[in-house]
Enzyme design. Structure first.
Site, PDB file in Angstrom:
ATOM      1  N   SER A   1      10.539  20.628  58.288  1.00 39.72           N
ATOM      2  CA  SER A   1      10.685  21.948  57.717  1.00 39.72           C
ATOM      3  C   SER A   1       9.342  22.616  57.568  1.00 39.72           C
ATOM      4  CB  SER A   1      11.355  21.856  56.346  1.00 39.72           C
ATOM      5  OG  SER A   1      10.625  20.982  55.521  1.00 39.72           O
ATOM      6  N   CYS A   2       9.361  23.930  57.505  1.00 37.20           N
ATOM      7  CA  CYS A   2       8.202  24.750  57.165  1.00 37.20           C
ATOM      8  C   CYS A   2       8.751  26.066  56.657  1.00 37.20           C
ATOM      9  CB  CYS A   2       7.321  25.023  58.380  1.00 37.20           C
ATOM     10  SG  CYS A   2       6.067  23.775  58.729  1.00 37.20           S
ATOM     11  N   ASP A   3       8.003  26.718  55.801  1.00 40.54           N
ATOM     12  CA  ASP A   3       8.396  28.040  55.324  1.00 40.54           C
ATOM     13  C   ASP A   3       7.175  28.932  55.309  1.00 40.54           C
ATOM     14  OD1 ASP A   3      11.353  27.885  54.249  1.00 40.54           O
ATOM     15  OD2 ASP A   3      10.369  26.027  53.665  1.00 40.54           O
TER      16      ASP A   3
END
Length: 423
Positions: free
Chosen positions: A10-12
């Protein structure tokens, strides 16, 4: 404590522009969520002029060097050339995220999305220029190669968020194909999925023909990049990303009109939404928040943690000025026989922990084993961060004149102060 996550990846990334920001500035923020034990370092690379015919060795591929490259500050996995996120001396910020699309993943080594982040920053004097650099290199060289320091390859395509003092761009890719959306006001986030629908500002010249030739689009009606190029059956990690994307969007909505650097720091620390990751396989390895004032007389300020888990880390300010003091405490060691550079790659592991990472690691263990002492330490770190924020806010408000000799030591002094609390 870390919990189990069946598909950890994941990354945001976030951006806010007026009128969603509290002041006339563009604010950028990103969590780099990476394999749990990977080390993220913060690196400053000065501007340079290069000779005709010079080459640059990226993580896997050697390509032509530009005539001149801008000064950059990068937060990057210590084993590779590129970066998860960073900024340049002209107030341009770029971050990337992994996606899986209908285009097949290339088995061959090419440019990593993280290489493209650095190349865009080194060669682009604005967000638009950085986007043009990235798309031209993507079309020429393609993207590919393992994005993880392990023998089993981990490959993905990329989306990017680019920002400068006046605007932002979302760039999403599928193989060598791409679409971009310009953001001129409000706020936007990206989270491991294609999100550009019909609001396409620029695109690969052959994008729609490619979709038609593959039977993904009939050619009738409006064209949605996300609908056409997204996989019919998403990997579990992309399904999980949808919840984070919605949570991030809602957090931006809640703070619209009042968004500051502190707002983004709080969002990046949010564990309930999954934006701050702490799982068995992946965790937030580094975080960044930047304030890019509309007024060109004011400096851009970039905050980096250089350590995992922003909820238990310090955001430390960095400003581009002449004579920057090297901060070796956040630089990883180098290795003569680096397993990331030998073929076959990643056949052994080396200890890439830098000094701040080592001391922070011991502090995290203290927080988990001795709650009372850990809570006191965490409060001390928050107070340290608050001091840095107050100083930078005064600078950004124009109430304090910038003193280049102090700003040159700023990031170094903040790292040193943090390390003292860990001894």
């Amino acid at each position: 404590m870390a919990g189990r996550d069946p598909a950890p990846s994941s990354c945001d990334c976030f951006v806010a522009l007026p009128p969603h920001t509290a002041t006339p500035a563009v604010i950028f923020g990103k969590n780099a969520d990476r394999p749990r034990h990977e080390v993220q370092e913060v690196v400053y690379v000065p501007a340079a002029i290069h000779r005709p015919g010079d080459k640059v060795q990226c993580t896997y591929l050697e390509i032509e060097q530009a005539e001149r490259t801008h000064a950059v500050v990068l937060s990057r996995p210590a084993w590779l050339w590129g970066a998860e996120m960073g900024a340049n001396e002209h107030g341009v910020c770029v971050g990337n995220e992994g996606v899986w699309t209908r285009e097949p993943l290339g088995e061959d080594e090419a440019l990593l999305g993280m290489d493209l982040v650095r190349l865009g920053l080194e060669r682009g004097g604005s967000a638009r220029e950085a986007l043009e650099v990235i798309t031209a290199l993507l079309e020429r060289y393609g993207q590919g190669g393992s994005c993880k320091e392990e023998p089993v390859p981990f490959v993905y395509h990329n989306t990017f968020l680019l920002a400068d003092r006046t605007e932002a761009w979302v760039l999403e890719t599928a193989g060598r194909y791409w679409a971009a959306q310009r953001i001129q006001e409000g706020s936007r986030n990206i989270s491991n999925q294609l999100s550009i629908g019909r609001e396409i500002t620029a695109e690969h010249a052959g994008l729609r023909q490619r979709a038609r030739s593959q039977g993904w689009w009939s050619g009738d009606g409006e064209f949605s990049f996300a609908e056409v190029f997204s996989l019919t059956h998403q990997p579990a990690r992309m399904e999980a990303a949808k919840a984070r994307y919605r949570a991030g969007k809602e957090l931006l909505r809640q703070h619209a009109g009042h968004i500051t650097a502190e707002t983004f720091m709080a969002i990046l620390r949010d564990k309930a939404s999954g934006i701050c990751v702490d799982s068995e396989g992946f965790r937030t390895a580094g975080s960044m928040v930047s304030v890019l004032p509309r007024d060109p007389a004011l400096p851009c300020v970039h905050f980096f943690t250089a350590t995992p888990d922003p909820s238990r880390s310090v955001f430390k300010p960095f400003v581009f000025v002449a004579g920057l003091k090297p901060v070796l405490q956040v630089r990883s060691p180098t290795f003569r026989d680096d397993p990331a550079k030998k073929i076959p790659r990643f056949q052994s592991m080396v200890d890439r922990r830098h000094e701040l990472y080592r001391r922070h690691q011991a502090a995290l263990e203290l927080m988990e084993t001795d709650q009372e002492r850990g809570q006191k330490l965490l409060q001390t770190l928050r107070d340290l961060e608050k001091q840095g924020l107050e100083g930078m806010n005064a600078l950004l408000e124009g109430t304090v004149a910038p003193r280049p000799e102090e700003l040159a030591d700023l990031f170094f002094d903040c790292v040193e102060a943090e390390m003292k609390f860990y001894t």
